[in-house]
Motif scaffolding. Structure first.
Motif, PDB file in Angstrom:
ATOM      1  N   LEU A   1      72.459  52.012  44.063  1.00 42.64           N
ATOM      2  CA  LEU A   1      71.276  52.819  44.691  1.00 42.64           C
ATOM      3  C   LEU A   1      70.770  52.931  44.634  1.00 42.64           C
ATOM      4  CD1 LEU A   1      73.057  51.737  48.278  1.00 42.64           C
ATOM      5  CD2 LEU A   1      71.739  49.833  46.918  1.00 42.64           C
ATOM      6  N   PRO A   2      69.472  53.420  44.610  1.00 38.43           N
ATOM      7  CA  PRO A   2      68.484  54.402  44.246  1.00 38.43           C
ATOM      8  C   PRO A   2      68.698  55.647  45.542  1.00 38.43           C
ATOM      9  CG  PRO A   2      66.939  52.242  45.269  1.00 38.43           C
ATOM     10  CD  PRO A   2      68.392  52.223  44.935  1.00 38.43           C
ATOM     11  N   THR A   3      68.301  56.623  44.681  1.00 38.72           N
ATOM     12  CA  THR A   3      67.978  57.732  46.322  1.00 38.72           C
ATOM     13  C   THR A   3      67.121  58.666  45.426  1.00 38.72           C
ATOM     14  OG1 THR A   3      68.846  59.150  44.631  1.00 38.72           O
ATOM     15  CG2 THR A   3      70.736  58.007  46.172  1.00 38.72           C
ATOM     16  N   ARG A   4      66.141  59.635  46.257  1.00 38.50           N
ATOM     17  CA  ARG A   4      64.515  60.502  45.910  1.00 38.50           C
ATOM     18  C   ARG A   4      65.341  61.472  44.892  1.00 38.50           C
ATOM     19  NH1 ARG A   4      60.484  59.542  48.916  1.00 38.50           N
ATOM     20  NH2 ARG A   4      61.732  60.812  50.481  1.00 38.50           N
ATOM     21  N   LYS A   5      64.517  62.524  44.508  1.00 43.18           N
ATOM     22  CA  LYS A   5      64.915  63.894  43.825  1.00 43.18           C
ATOM     23  C   LYS A   5      64.741  64.640  45.296  1.00 43.18           C
ATOM     24  CE  LYS A   5      62.232  65.888  41.524  1.00 43.18           C
ATOM     25  NZ  LYS A   5      61.884  65.849  40.232  1.00 43.18           N
ATOM     26  N   GLU A   6      63.695  64.182  46.753  1.00 45.98           N
ATOM     27  CA  GLU A   6      62.955  65.038  47.119  1.00 45.98           C
ATOM     28  C   GLU A   6      64.806  64.818  48.290  1.00 45.98           C
ATOM     29  OE1 GLU A   6      60.238  61.828  46.521  1.00 45.98           O
ATOM     30  OE2 GLU A   6      61.390  63.257  44.983  1.00 45.98           O
ATOM     31  N   ASP A   7      65.071  63.468  48.673  1.00 38.04           N
ATOM     32  CA  ASP A   7      65.236  63.315  49.611  1.00 38.04           C
ATOM     33  C   ASP A   7      67.503  64.462  49.171  1.00 38.04           C
ATOM     34  OD1 ASP A   7      63.908  61.943  51.227  1.00 38.04           O
ATOM     35  OD2 ASP A   7      64.984  60.496  50.119  1.00 38.04           O
ATOM     36  N   GLY A   8      66.671  64.943  48.308  1.00 40.24           N
ATOM     37  CA  GLY A   8      68.795  65.840  47.706  1.00 40.24           C
ATOM     38  C   GLY A   8      69.581  65.126  46.487  1.00 40.24           C
ATOM     39  N   TRP A   9      69.150  63.729  46.029  1.00 42.84           N
ATOM     40  CA  TRP A   9      69.723  62.654  45.840  1.00 42.84           C
ATOM     41  C   TRP A   9      70.416  62.162  46.688  1.00 42.84           C
ATOM     42  CZ3 TRP A   9      67.057  62.365  41.176  1.00 42.84           C
ATOM     43  CH2 TRP A   9      66.610  63.408  40.485  1.00 42.84           C
ATOM     44  N   ARG A  10      70.540  62.113  48.397  1.00 47.42           N
ATOM     45  CA  ARG A  10      71.324  61.627  48.718  1.00 47.42           C
ATOM     46  C   ARG A  10      71.140  60.070  49.444  1.00 47.42           C
ATOM     47  NH1 ARG A  10      70.225  66.722  50.306  1.00 47.42           N
ATOM     48  NH2 ARG A  10      71.160  67.956  50.732  1.00 47.42           N
ATOM     49  N   LEU A  11      71.773  59.443  49.143  1.00 47.91           N
ATOM     50  CA  LEU A  11      71.959  57.746  49.787  1.00 47.91           C
ATOM     51  C   LEU A  11      71.137  58.225  51.341  1.00 47.91           C
ATOM     52  CD1 LEU A  11      72.035  54.818  49.192  1.00 47.91           C
ATOM     53  CD2 LEU A  11      74.732  55.060  50.179  1.00 47.91           C
ATOM     54  N   GLN A  12      70.117  57.411  51.544  1.00 43.20           N
ATOM     55  CA  GLN A  12      69.626  57.549  52.655  1.00 43.20           C
ATOM     56  C   GLN A  12      70.445  55.840  53.070  1.00 43.20           C
ATOM     57  OE1 GLN A  12      67.094  59.487  54.104  1.00 43.20           O
ATOM     58  NE2 GLN A  12      68.626  60.565  51.788  1.00 43.20           N
ATOM     59  N   PRO A  13      70.762  55.808  54.824  1.00 46.54           N
ATOM     60  CA  PRO A  13      70.918  54.449  55.025  1.00 46.54           C
ATOM     61  C   PRO A  13      70.007  53.616  55.288  1.00 46.54           C
ATOM     62  CG  PRO A  13      70.563  56.842  56.768  1.00 46.54           C
ATOM     63  CD  PRO A  13      70.216  56.963  55.494  1.00 46.54           C
ATOM     64  N   GLU A  14      68.770  53.986  55.383  1.00 51.70           N
ATOM     65  CA  GLU A  14      68.264  51.990  55.243  1.00 51.70           C
ATOM     66  C   GLU A  14      68.455  51.772  53.872  1.00 51.70           C
ATOM     67  OE1 GLU A  14      67.546  55.262  56.256  1.00 51.70           O
ATOM     68  OE2 GLU A  14      65.216  56.148  55.135  1.00 51.70           O
ATOM     69  N   VAL A  15      68.688  52.508  52.672  1.00 50.44           N
ATOM     70  CA  VAL A  15      68.671  51.811  51.866  1.00 50.44           C
ATOM     71  C   VAL A  15      69.848  50.947  51.547  1.00 50.44           C
ATOM     72  CG1 VAL A  15      69.117  52.036  49.229  1.00 50.44           C
ATOM     73  CG2 VAL A  15      67.342  53.821  50.723  1.00 50.44           C
ATOM     74  N   LEU A  16      71.017  51.960  52.293  1.00 47.33           N
ATOM     75  CA  LEU A  16      72.070  50.990  52.087  1.00 47.33           C
ATOM     76  C   LEU A  16      72.000  49.629  52.942  1.00 47.33           C
ATOM     77  CD1 LEU A  16      75.323  51.296  51.646  1.00 47.33           C
ATOM     78  CD2 LEU A  16      75.488  52.488  53.457  1.00 47.33           C
ATOM     79  N   ALA A  17      71.691  49.736  54.247  1.00 47.35           N
ATOM     80  CA  ALA A  17      71.615  48.858  55.017  1.00 47.35           C
ATOM     81  C   ALA A  17      70.678  47.253  54.778  1.00 47.35           C
ATOM     82  CB  ALA A  17      70.514  49.405  56.196  1.00 47.35           C
ATOM     83  N   ALA A  18      69.382  47.923  53.693  1.00 49.43           N
ATOM     84  CA  ALA A  18      68.920  46.854  52.974  1.00 49.43           C
ATOM     85  C   ALA A  18      69.582  46.205  51.575  1.00 49.43           C
ATOM     86  CB  ALA A  18      68.056  47.880  52.619  1.00 49.43           C
ATOM     87  N   HIS A  19      70.527  46.617  51.219  1.00 46.45           N
ATOM     88  CA  HIS A  19      71.585  46.262  50.351  1.00 46.45           C
ATOM     89  C   HIS A  19      72.101  45.474  50.765  1.00 46.45           C
ATOM     90  CE1 HIS A  19      72.968  45.425  46.781  1.00 46.45           C
ATOM     91  NE2 HIS A  19      74.517  45.748  47.255  1.00 46.45           N
ATOM     92  N   CYS A  20      73.172  45.817  52.102  1.00 49.84           N
ATOM     93  CA  CYS A  20      73.732  45.138  53.061  1.00 49.84           C
ATOM     94  C   CYS A  20      73.156  43.258  53.504  1.00 49.84           C
ATOM     95  CB  CYS A  20      74.909  45.732  53.523  1.00 49.84           C
ATOM     96  SG  CYS A  20      75.700  47.063  53.505  1.00 49.84           S
ATOM     97  N   GLN A  21      72.147  43.572  53.620  1.00 48.76           N
ATOM     98  CA  GLN A  21      71.529  42.441  54.811  1.00 48.76           C
ATOM     99  C   GLN A  21      70.875  41.439  53.656  1.00 48.76           C
ATOM    100  OE1 GLN A  21      68.017  44.204  56.693  1.00 48.76           O
ATOM    101  NE2 GLN A  21      68.764  43.139  58.694  1.00 48.76           N
ATOM    102  N   ALA A  22      70.929  42.403  52.462  1.00 50.53           N
ATOM    103  CA  ALA A  22      69.850  41.428  51.865  1.00 50.53           C
ATOM    104  C   ALA A  22      71.687  40.473  51.366  1.00 50.53           C
ATOM    105  CB  ALA A  22      69.522  41.853  50.952  1.00 50.53           C
ATOM    106  N   ASN A  23      72.903  40.632  51.400  1.00 56.99           N
ATOM    107  CA  ASN A  23      74.079  40.481  50.466  1.00 56.99           C
ATOM    108  C   ASN A  23      74.917  40.089  51.449  1.00 56.99           C
ATOM    109  OD1 ASN A  23      73.057  40.724  47.204  1.00 56.99           O
ATOM    110  ND2 ASN A  23      72.303  42.272  48.373  1.00 56.99           N
ATOM    111  N   PRO A  24      74.562  39.207  52.432  1.00 54.59           N
ATOM    112  CA  PRO A  24      75.750  39.468  53.499  1.00 54.59           C
ATOM    113  C   PRO A  24      76.619  38.600  53.562  1.00 54.59           C
ATOM    114  CG  PRO A  24      73.708  37.790  53.664  1.00 54.59           C
ATOM    115  CD  PRO A  24      73.632  38.391  52.657  1.00 54.59           C
ATOM    116  N   HIS A  25      77.076  38.169  52.638  1.00 58.73           N
ATOM    117  CA  HIS A  25      78.507  37.370  52.241  1.00 58.73           C
ATOM    118  C   HIS A  25      79.324  38.029  51.437  1.00 58.73           C
ATOM    119  CE1 HIS A  25      76.913  34.297  54.990  1.00 58.73           C
ATOM    120  NE2 HIS A  25      75.498  33.906  54.327  1.00 58.73           N
ATOM    121  N   GLN A  26      78.230  39.206  50.523  1.00 60.19           N
ATOM    122  CA  GLN A  26      79.479  40.029  49.207  1.00 60.19           C
ATOM    123  C   GLN A  26      80.048  40.870  50.539  1.00 60.19           C
ATOM    124  OE1 GLN A  26      79.095  39.973  45.472  1.00 60.19           O
ATOM    125  NE2 GLN A  26      80.562  41.309  46.233  1.00 60.19           N
TER     126      GLN A  26
END
Ligand code: PLP
Length: 433
Positions: free
Chosen positions: A148-173
C-alpha cells in the motif's frame, strides 16, 4: 571413497520454485559485505545493518549466567514464567488485559512472523516503505502480497483511507496487515489518533493486524502506544529482546495473540512443535528478568533513548542543512532520507536510482546505506535507509551517566562518543556537494 583427483559428485539443484531466484536478506548481506571491506582495511561507516549498539542490561546477563545449566526442552509455547512476564509487561506498558495464555515465545520475532503467515492463509498487506523480510516471507510461502502506498508528506504513515479502499475493493479476501512502528526504515511512529483511525478500518473489514512493535521501548521519549489498545480483538503484538534489550543474537521473540484469534495461536504452536520445538532454555530463563523490568532496566532504557534521540536529531539537522529531505526520527535508530533534491548533482555523477546511489557512496566514501528498493520503494526514487548504530553502546551508556538526566547530550559529547557516526554523516554531506 573418492581420492583428491576425482571430482566430487554433483547433484541437480531441485530447488523449491518459491526460493529459486531469491537472494539472502538485504540487511544480512550488507553486514557481511561491510565486514569484508573493513577487514580489507577500508574505513567503513556502518550505517547498513540495524543491530542495537547497546549491550544486554547487566541484570539480564547475570540471569543468563545463573541459568547456564538449564538443559531441558521447554514447552513449545514458551517457559510459563516467561509467558507470564511477557503478559505482565504488556499489561504494565500497554494497558492491556493480556494473560500468559495469549503469549507465544519463538526464536526471534522473524520466525514467529513466518509461522503466522504460514498458518493464516491470507493476502499480506504491507505499507511501503517496510522492513525487508515481511514480503519475502509471504513470497516464499506463495502468498499474495499487496503493497500500500504512503507519502513522504504523511511521514510515510499508512493512511486509513488507503487501507479502507483496498479492503473495499477485495471484500472476499482475508487480509493480514503488518504495521511496524516506530518504523524500520523511517524512524517515525504512529500517534494515538492515527492508531485509532486505522483500528476503525481494520475492525470494519476484519483485518488481522500483526503490529510489529519491536522498537516500541525505543520510542525516543518512551511514549509508545500499542495498536492493541484500540483494536484488542484483532491485533497480534510482535516484539522481543532484539532491539530494546540489545540481544538480537539471543534469538528470542514474543507474540501476544488475543483470545479472539486463539485458532491462529494454536495453529502457530502446532507448526512450532514440528519445526523449532522451543527456544533455548537458558535464554528463556534470562528473558524473565528482562521482561520483569525494574529500576536498573528502566535506567538503561532512559540512557539508551537519550543517546539515540540526540544522535537522530543531530543527523537529521545535518542532512537537512545539506538540502536532504528527511524527518527527525521519533523512535529506534533509523532515518529514511530522500536525496531527490540532489538529483541533478547525482545524475551528473551517473547515479539514476537508489541502488546506484548506495553502490557509489560505498565505493567512494565507505559510507554504507541501504537502498529504498530493499524496503519496497520504486527504483527510480532516491530514498535510502540510514541506521545510526556505528558506535560503542557500552561506552556511550557509561559516559551518559556523567551528564545530568534533564540535560540533552551536546554535539561535543556526541563527537567524543559517537565520532564515527558524525564523521560518516559529514562525509556523506560533503560527497553530496
Ligand atoms: N521487525 C523489525 C522491524 C526489525 O527491524 C527486525 C530486526 O531487524 C525484526 C522484526 C526481527 O527481529 P528478531 O527476529 O530479532 O526478533
Amino acid at each position: 571413497m573418492s581420492n583428491s583427483r576425482t571430482p566430487p559428485p554433483t547433484f541437480p539443484p531441485h530447488l523449491n520454485p518459491q526460493i529459486l531466484d531469491r537472494r539472502p536478506s538485504a540487511t544480512l548481506t550488507i553486514n557481511e559485505r561491510s565486514t569484508r571491506l573493513a577487514q580489507a582495511g577500508r574505513k567503513i561507516y556502518r550505517f547498513g545493518f540495524g543491530q542495537s549498539p547497546f549491550p544486554v542490561p547487566a541484570p539480564v546477563i547475570a540471569a543468563l549466567q545463573a541459568n547456564a545449566a538449564q538443559k531441558d526442552y521447554l514447552p513449545v509455547r514458551g517457559l510459563p514464567a516467561l509467558r507470564e512476564a511477557v503478559a505482565d509487561f504488556h499489561r504494565r506498558r500497554d494497558g492491556l488485559t493480556a494473560t500468559s495464555d495469549d503469549v507465544l515465545i519463538g526464536p526471534g520475532s522473524k520466525e514467529l512472523m513466518f509461522l503466522a503467515q504460514l498458518a493464516y492463509h491470507a493476502e499480506l498487506v504491507v505499507p511501503t516503505p517496510a522492513w525487508v523480510s515481511y514480503a519475502p516471507q509471504a513470497e516464499i510461502l506463495g502468498l499474495p502480497v499487496q503493497w500500500l502506498p504512503t507519502r513522504k508528506e504523511d511521514g510515510w504513515r499508512l493512511q486509513p483511507e488507503v487501507l479502507a479502499a483496498h479492503c473495499q475493493a477485495n471484500p472476499h479476501q482475508a487480509h493480514l496487515l503488518i504495521l511496524n512502528y516506530p518504523s524500520n526504515p523511517t524512524g517515525l511512529t504512529l500517534r494515538a489518533d492515527e492508531l485509532q483511525a486505522l483500528a476503525e478500518v481494520a475492525r470494519q473489514y476484519r483485518v488481522v493486524v500483526l503490529s510489529d512493535e519491536i522498537y516500541g521501548e525505543l520510542h525516543h521519549t518512551g511514549a509508545h502506544i500499542s495498536l492493541a489498545r484500540y483494536y484488542p480483538e484483532g491485533t497480534i503484538i510482535s516484539s522481543g529482546l532484539s532491539k530494546w534489550c540489545g540481544a538480537g543474537g539471543w534469538r528470542l521473540g514474543t507474540f501476544v495473540i488475543p483470545p479472539s484469534l486463539d485458532w491462529l495461536r494454536e495453529a502457530i504452536a502446532v507448526v512450532a512443535s514440528e519445526t523449532f520445538s522451543t527456544v533455548s532454555a537458558p535464554i528463556q530463563h534470562a528473558a524473565v528478568t528482562a521482561f520483569a523490568g525494574g529500576a536498573e532496566i528502566e535506567h538503561y532504557l532512559f540512557q539508551a533513548r537519550r543517546i539515540i534521540r540526540a544522535l537522530g536529531s543531530w543527523i537529521s539537522r545535518q542532512l537537512q542543512a545539506a538540502g536532504v529531505d528527511v524527518a527527525a526520527p521519533e523512535g529506534g535508530f533509523y532515518l529514511f532520507p530522500d536525496f531527490t533534491p540532489q538529483q541533478a548533482v547525482l545524475r551528473a555523477k551517473g547515479i539514476e536510482n537508489s541502488l546506484d546511489f548506495c553502490e557509489r557512496l560505498l565505493e567512494e566514501t565507505g559510507v554504507v546505506l541501504l537502498p529504498g528498493t530493499d524496503f519496497g520503494r520504486t527504483s527510480a526514487e532516491l530514498t535510502c535507509r540510514l541506521a545510526y548504530v556505528d558506535f560503542d553502546g557500552a561506552r556511550t551508556l557509561a559516559a551518559a551517566e556523567a551528564i545530568p538526566d534533564q540535560e540533552e547530550l551536546s554535539e561535543r559529547w556526541l563527537r567524543e562518543y559517537c565520532g564515527s557516526v558524525l564523521i560518516g554523516v559529514e562525509t556523506l554531506c560533503e560527497w553530496l556537494r
